[in-house]
Design a protein around this motif. Structure first.
Motif, PDB file in Angstrom:
ATOM      1  N   ALA A 137       5.799   5.062  22.797  1.00 33.40           N
ATOM      2  CA  ALA A 137       5.263   5.546  21.522  1.00 33.40           C
ATOM      3  C   ALA A 137       6.334   6.357  20.821  1.00 33.40           C
ATOM      4  CB  ALA A 137       4.020   6.398  21.754  1.00 33.40           C
ATOM      5  N   THR A 138       6.563   6.072  19.528  1.00 35.84           N
ATOM      6  CA  THR A 138       7.686   6.683  18.828  1.00 35.84           C
ATOM      7  C   THR A 138       7.264   7.373  17.533  1.00 35.84           C
ATOM      8  OG1 THR A 138       8.233   4.706  17.515  1.00 35.84           O
ATOM      9  CG2 THR A 138       9.211   4.869  19.719  1.00 35.84           C
ATOM     10  N   VAL A 139       8.012   8.392  17.161  1.00 36.94           N
ATOM     11  CA  VAL A 139       7.938   8.991  15.829  1.00 36.94           C
ATOM     12  C   VAL A 139       9.366   9.123  15.339  1.00 36.94           C
ATOM     13  CG1 VAL A 139       5.767  10.216  16.146  1.00 36.94           C
ATOM     14  CG2 VAL A 139       7.903  11.317  16.820  1.00 36.94           C
ATOM     15  N   GLY A 140       9.583   8.918  14.042  1.00 43.11           N
ATOM     16  CA  GLY A 140      10.948   8.903  13.559  1.00 43.11           C
ATOM     17  C   GLY A 140      11.111   9.503  12.172  1.00 43.11           C
ATOM     18  N   PHE A 141      12.367   9.635  11.817  1.00 42.27           N
ATOM     19  CA  PHE A 141      12.769  10.199  10.514  1.00 42.27           C
ATOM     20  C   PHE A 141      13.995   9.436  10.050  1.00 42.27           C
ATOM     21  CE2 PHE A 141      15.480  13.139   8.108  1.00 42.27           C
ATOM     22  CZ  PHE A 141      14.611  13.529   7.108  1.00 42.27           C
ATOM     23  N   GLY A 142      13.956   8.926   8.829  1.00 42.48           N
ATOM     24  CA  GLY A 142      15.083   8.166   8.308  1.00 42.48           C
ATOM     25  C   GLY A 142      15.643   8.770   7.033  1.00 42.48           C
ATOM     26  N   PHE A 143      16.919   8.586   6.824  1.00 40.55           N
ATOM     27  CA  PHE A 143      17.542   9.075   5.591  1.00 40.55           C
ATOM     28  C   PHE A 143      18.759   8.243   5.237  1.00 40.55           C
ATOM     29  CE2 PHE A 143      19.157  11.465   9.192  1.00 40.55           C
ATOM     30  CZ  PHE A 143      20.514  11.448   9.023  1.00 40.55           C
TER      31      PHE A 143
ATOM     32  N   ALA B  38      12.111  -1.021   2.738  1.00 35.53           N
ATOM     33  CA  ALA B  38      12.375   0.416   2.777  1.00 35.53           C
ATOM     34  C   ALA B  38      13.292   0.692   3.952  1.00 35.53           C
ATOM     35  CB  ALA B  38      11.066   1.191   2.922  1.00 35.53           C
ATOM     36  N   GLN B  39      14.609   0.609   3.743  1.00 32.19           N
ATOM     37  CA  GLN B  39      15.570   0.710   4.817  1.00 32.19           C
ATOM     38  C   GLN B  39      16.350   2.005   4.708  1.00 32.19           C
ATOM     39  OE1 GLN B  39      17.878  -2.860   4.474  1.00 32.19           O
ATOM     40  NE2 GLN B  39      16.411  -4.074   5.632  1.00 32.19           N
ATOM     41  N   ALA B  40      16.334   2.769   5.804  1.00 29.51           N
ATOM     42  CA  ALA B  40      17.143   3.974   5.888  1.00 29.51           C
ATOM     43  C   ALA B  40      18.491   3.619   6.508  1.00 29.51           C
ATOM     44  CB  ALA B  40      16.434   5.016   6.745  1.00 29.51           C
ATOM     45  N   LEU B  41      19.539   4.302   6.082  1.00 27.40           N
ATOM     46  CA  LEU B  41      20.865   4.052   6.645  1.00 27.40           C
ATOM     47  C   LEU B  41      20.993   4.652   8.040  1.00 27.40           C
ATOM     48  CD1 LEU B  41      23.164   4.584   3.542  1.00 27.40           C
ATOM     49  CD2 LEU B  41      22.274   2.446   4.486  1.00 27.40           C
ATOM     50  N   VAL B  42      20.315   5.771   8.280  1.00 23.23           N
ATOM     51  CA  VAL B  42      20.306   6.415   9.591  1.00 23.23           C
ATOM     52  C   VAL B  42      18.859   6.715   9.968  1.00 23.23           C
ATOM     53  CG1 VAL B  42      21.051   8.400  10.954  1.00 23.23           C
ATOM     54  CG2 VAL B  42      22.573   7.447   9.219  1.00 23.23           C
ATOM     55  N   GLU B  43      18.491   6.383  11.201  1.00 27.46           N
ATOM     56  CA  GLU B  43      17.136   6.616  11.670  1.00 27.46           C
ATOM     57  C   GLU B  43      17.173   7.359  13.001  1.00 27.46           C
ATOM     58  OE1 GLU B  43      12.952   4.106  12.147  1.00 27.46           O
ATOM     59  OE2 GLU B  43      14.881   3.061  12.235  1.00 27.46           O
ATOM     60  N   LEU B  44      16.429   8.440  13.091  1.00 27.27           N
ATOM     61  CA  LEU B  44      16.299   9.227  14.319  1.00 27.27           C
ATOM     62  C   LEU B  44      14.886   9.064  14.849  1.00 27.27           C
ATOM     63  CD1 LEU B  44      17.985  12.523  13.065  1.00 27.27           C
ATOM     64  CD2 LEU B  44      19.093  10.543  14.104  1.00 27.27           C
TER      65      LEU B  44
END
Length: 212
Positions: free
Chosen positions: A206-212, A26-32
């Motif tokens: 500790a991280t939280v992220g959003f990918g699209f 499950a790979q996103a092209l851009v991850e924040l």
């Protein structure tokens, strides 16, 4: 009979598609990513030369990453910006660190399905470090030369749809260079040697992220 066979075939196809989708990376092209970090450090250049002032032994940081991934490329590349701070107080005495660090970011996902695991590293290209020593209303501000710093660590976490959460642990190599006062004059100790600041130490993020 034909209807039953067709229904069975459709269900089998649906199950195969679902299993395939789950098993694919499950790979996103851009991850924040946003993060909160704790850094363990012992900057002897500050703690030993500002006697009587509260000692710095830890820093916190808020940070964010912008990571890009190109299909078939073996690593992810991006930028990380971190805002470090720490204030120690003892009565009217205060020691305060403020450091902003911007770096190139690279990672490698050894596992990248519903969970992820792999090494991560940064190398800074911009640094703004300030130290403030205060006694009541009297204060003195200092800075260091801009110098190269780097981190190396391991990140792990999980992904659910477009969201992710995880942790990163590693080591920060941060020789900050010689300390200077607000006028840019190098600070020396009692023996006439330049005061050198080193913020190197371990960290946990500790991280939280959003990918699209």
């Amino acid at each position: 009979m034909k209807s039953s066979t067709l229904l069975t075939s459709v269900l089998a196809l649906a199950a195969t598609t679902a299993i395939t989708a789950i098993s694919l990376p499950a790979q996103a092209l851009v991850e924040l990513k946003g993060a909160y970090s704790l850094f363990s450090t012992n900057p002897s250049g500050l703690n030993d030369n500002f006697t009587g002032q509260p000692k710095i032994s830890q820093m916190q940081a808020l940070s964010f990453d912008v990571m890009g991934r190109v299909p078939l490329m073996p690593v992810g590349l991006g930028v990380r910006h971190e805002m470090f701070s720490r204030k120690e107080s003892d009565g009217a005495l205060n020691s305060e660190v403020d450091w902003k660090r911007t770096s190139f970011l690279v990672n490698k996902r050894l596992i990248d399905t519903g969970i992820y695991l792999g090494p991560v590293a940064t190398v800074s290209f911009a640094s703004d470090f300030k130290y403030r020593s205060a006694n009541g209303t009297t204060r003195a501000d200092y800075k260091t030369e801009s110098t190269l710093t780097a981190t190396a660590g391991v990140e792990a976490g999980f992904k659910m749809a477009l969201l992710s959460a995880g942790i990163e642990a590693g080591y920060l190599h941060a020789p900050m260079g010689n300390l200077r006062d607000s006028a840019g004059v190098e600070v020396v100790d009692g023996g006439g040697s330049k005061v050198n600041v080193d913020l190197s130490g371990t960290y946990l993020r500790a991280t939280v992220g959003f990918g699209f």
